[in-house]
Design a protein around this motif. Structure first.
Motif, PDB file in Angstrom:
ATOM      1  N   ASP A 395       0.852  -1.200   0.000  1.00 49.21           N
ATOM      2  CA  ASP A 395       0.000   0.000   0.000  1.00 49.21           C
ATOM      3  C   ASP A 395       0.880   1.240   0.000  1.00 49.21           C
ATOM      4  N   ASP A 396       0.266   2.388  -0.224  1.00 51.11           N
ATOM      5  CA  ASP A 396       1.008   3.660  -0.272  1.00 51.11           C
ATOM      6  C   ASP A 396       0.814   4.462   1.000  1.00 51.11           C
ATOM      7  N   GLY A 397       0.553   3.764   2.092  1.00 50.82           N
ATOM      8  CA  GLY A 397       0.342   4.440   3.372  1.00 50.82           C
ATOM      9  C   GLY A 397       1.633   4.777   4.080  1.00 50.82           C
ATOM     10  N   PRO A 398       1.540   5.125   5.375  1.00 43.90           N
ATOM     11  CA  PRO A 398       2.737   5.533   6.140  1.00 43.90           C
ATOM     12  C   PRO A 398       3.623   4.358   6.543  1.00 43.90           C
ATOM     13  N   GLY A 399       3.176   3.146   6.322  1.00 46.86           N
ATOM     14  CA  GLY A 399       3.984   1.984   6.706  1.00 46.86           C
ATOM     15  C   GLY A 399       3.683   1.515   8.112  1.00 46.86           C
ATOM     16  N   ILE A 400       4.429   0.523   8.545  1.00 46.34           N
ATOM     17  CA  ILE A 400       4.226  -0.086   9.853  1.00 46.34           C
ATOM     18  C   ILE A 400       5.488   0.099  10.683  1.00 46.34           C
ATOM     19  N   SER A 401       5.320   0.338  11.967  1.00 45.69           N
ATOM     20  CA  SER A 401       6.470   0.610  12.844  1.00 45.69           C
ATOM     21  C   SER A 401       7.277  -0.663  13.092  1.00 45.69           C
ATOM     22  N   ASN A 452       8.155  -3.053   5.214  1.00 38.33           N
ATOM     23  CA  ASN A 452       7.754  -1.832   4.519  1.00 38.33           C
ATOM     24  C   ASN A 452       8.434  -1.768   3.157  1.00 38.33           C
ATOM     25  N   GLY A 453       7.779  -1.088   2.217  1.00 45.06           N
ATOM     26  CA  GLY A 453       8.349  -0.909   0.901  1.00 45.06           C
ATOM     27  C   GLY A 453       9.438   0.153   0.897  1.00 45.06           C
ATOM     28  N   GLU A 454      10.071   0.330  -0.243  1.00 38.75           N
ATOM     29  CA  GLU A 454      11.116   1.341  -0.362  1.00 38.75           C
ATOM     30  C   GLU A 454      10.504   2.742  -0.245  1.00 38.75           C
ATOM     31  N   ALA A 455      11.250   3.627   0.419  1.00 41.15           N
ATOM     32  CA  ALA A 455      10.705   4.950   0.756  1.00 41.15           C
ATOM     33  C   ALA A 455      10.320   5.759  -0.494  1.00 41.15           C
ATOM     34  N   ARG A 456      11.065   5.638  -1.585  1.00 35.83           N
ATOM     35  CA  ARG A 456      10.816   6.466  -2.763  1.00 35.83           C
ATOM     36  C   ARG A 456      10.024   5.724  -3.846  1.00 35.83           C
ATOM     37  N   SER A 457       9.481   4.575  -3.523  1.00 33.40           N
ATOM     38  CA  SER A 457       8.726   3.813  -4.509  1.00 33.40           C
ATOM     39  C   SER A 457       7.266   4.275  -4.509  1.00 33.40           C
ATOM     40  N   GLU A 458       6.491   3.690  -5.418  1.00 34.48           N
ATOM     41  CA  GLU A 458       5.064   4.030  -5.480  1.00 34.48           C
ATOM     42  C   GLU A 458       4.313   3.502  -4.263  1.00 34.48           C
ATOM     43  N   PHE A 459       4.842   2.463  -3.658  1.00 32.82           N
ATOM     44  CA  PHE A 459       4.159   1.854  -2.514  1.00 32.82           C
ATOM     45  C   PHE A 459       5.140   1.756  -1.347  1.00 32.82           C
ATOM     46  N   PRO A 460       5.332   2.868  -0.638  1.00 27.58           N
ATOM     47  CA  PRO A 460       6.282   2.879   0.478  1.00 27.58           C
ATOM     48  C   PRO A 460       5.700   2.339   1.785  1.00 27.58           C
ATOM     49  N   GLY A 461       4.430   1.993   1.776  1.00 28.80           N
ATOM     50  CA  GLY A 461       3.773   1.557   3.011  1.00 28.80           C
ATOM     51  C   GLY A 461       4.092   0.120   3.380  1.00 28.80           C
ATOM     52  N   ALA A 462       3.157  -0.479   4.099  1.00 30.64           N
ATOM     53  CA  ALA A 462       3.354  -1.855   4.569  1.00 30.64           C
ATOM     54  C   ALA A 462       3.382  -2.824   3.395  1.00 30.64           C
TER      55      ALA A 462
END
Length: 471
Positions: A395-401, A452-462
């Protein structure tokens, strides 16, 4: 070892001793009841060769010397010519028996004419033609009377030795079984006292050692089951404690909201009353989801799910659940877009063994979590890796801690609010969704990876990866 069992072993042992004694006697009879058999003929020829290899008198003396080492066999021997004149004798002053002299002489050299049983202890005699230029014969007479008692003594000693050996074996067996019995009582008493690690120290390869090894295996299984039950009981207590803590907060919120509406509802503005009603609705929805998840987790290991495993087309099931997720999102104000990508190889070999209901529930939980965290997009990819199928949900959300990653699949002890998300996505979670995901994937022989995905990708979230073994 009980007395009836010991007596049973004794009777069986005596029976075998009698059978072996009969076999021994039969063997002796076979050797001694055939006067012309090869054994007796070989004995007579052995004596004849000794006599003819020397001067006749010296040869007879040598035979008597050899015979003196076996005094039970008495031999009287004479060497005579064709006219029955005695050329040499082993018995001074005694003539051969008349019956022996009148017996027909053999025509061929080393031919044997025998009567009686040489090894039986009875009287036996033989005439052997010796190798000489003129006809010369060796007359052998065995009175046999002393030998009968010797053979009887040998038979009695054999039987007594056999019985003594069997009784000694029974004694050793009794002592061995008694020691094993004491060890077994000690191990069982230790297990009854609560020591589940008590085991037999058996290194022997006998039948009793094999039984003890099987007992150790059974004890290992019992210990595993007991530890599993203890772990389940511990988990149940922890879950009850968690539920007691988590249910207290929403119940307090519900009571406060209802009391406020009851006392001050008429004095509130419409917007303020609506906020209180929203709180009540949110808490009731939380209760509904919580009860549903708890019942599902409680029943997920039931045999009815395990027995319904069949070949499933993961591609078709994935398309159906993705369509359901898209339809659900279309009912909200700001729908999350779902993108489904299926590798070409998966379309041809995307089959797994599993339960349709469980896999559907797994996918719905995964898509619901992804939609809850996402800002606007969720990507679903199914690909083949070696002998497995990998389902990657991003997903393109804030990611998971980091803490959330480490605690994925575990029951949390506090309710978590999804902070920093749009109001339509905010909610309350007890962490049971990840428990359901992990339990179902492991039940089907797979595993889950979270990150989490790569920070600069389209989907940096979980990024959630589900790995299924192929059918």
């Amino acid at each position: 070892m009980s007395r009836p069992l010991w007596l049973r072993f004794l009777v069986i042992s005596l029976f075998f001793s009698v059978v072996l004694s009969q076999v021994y006697l039969w063997m002796i009879r076979e050797v001694t009841t055939r006067p012309g058999d090869e054994v007796q003929r070989s004995m007579y020829l052995f004596i004849a060769r000794i006599v003819e290899g020397h001067d006749y008198a010296e040869g007879l003396r040598r035979v008597q010397t050899y015979r003196s080492e076996s005094p039970a066999i008495q031999l009287e021997m004479w060497v005579v010519n064709a006219d029955n004149q005695v050329l040499a004798s082993s018995v001074a002053g005694e003539k051969p028996p008349t019956s022996l002299l009148e017996r027909k002489k053999p025509d061929a050299i080393h031919e044997v004419t025998a009567r009686g049983r040489f090894f039986s202890g009875n009287a036996a005699s033989a005439v052997v033609r010796l190798q000489a230029s003129e006809p010369v014969y060796l007359l052998i007479h065995n009175p046999g009377t002393p030998a009968r008692g010797a053979f009887q003594t040998m038979v009695i000693l054999f039987v007594l030795t056999l019985v003594a050996a069997i009784l000694l074996g029974l004694l050793l067996l009794t002592l061995y079984l008694r020691g094993r019995s004491a060890e077994a009582r000690q191990v069982i008493q230790s297990m009854e006292a609560g020591d589940l690690t008590a085991r037999f120290t058996s290194g022997r390869l006998d039948a009793i050692g094999g039984l003890m090894q099987h007992f150790n295996v059974m004890a290992d299984e019992i210990q595993r089951l007991v530890m599993q039950l203890q772990a389940i009981e511990k988990t149940r207590r922890e879950l009850l404690q968690e539920l007691g803590h988590d249910l207290r907060t929403p119940l307090t919120s519900l009571r406060t909201a209802i009391d406020t509406l009851t006392v001050h509802g008429d004095d509130m503005e419409q917007q303020e009353r609506q906020e209180f009603f929203n709180v009540v609705t949110s808490e009731l929805d939380y209760f509904t989801r919580l009860i549903d998840d708890l019942f599902f987790i409680a029943n997920i290991d039931e045999p009815r799910y395990r027995n319904q495993a069949a070949s499933l087309d993961l591609c078709d099931l994935l398309k159906a659940e993705t369509g359901h997720a898209v339809h659900t999102q279309q009912q909200t104000e700001a729908a999350i877009a779902f993108e489904l990508q299926i590798d070409a190889n998966c379309a041809q070999a995307g089959y797994i063994n599993g339960d349709t209901y469980l896999i559907s529930r797994l996918l719905r939980n995964v898509f619901d979590n992804a939609a809850r965290y996402a800002q606007s997009r969720v990507r679903i990819r199914l690909q083949t890796v070696a002998d497995t199928l990998e389902l990657v949900v991003e997903d393109d959300g804030p990611g998971i801690s980091t803490d959330g990653i480490s605690r994925f699949g575990q029951r949390r002890d506090t309710r978590l609010m999804f902070a920093g998300l749009p109001s339509r996505q905010s909610g309350i979670s007890l962490g049971l969704g990840s428990v359901i995901i992990k339990t179902i994937i492991e039940l089907h022989g797979g595993h889950v990876e979270i990150g989490n995905g790569e920070a600069r990708s389209e989907f940096p979230g979980a990024r959630l990866t589900l790995v299924f073994p192929k059918r």
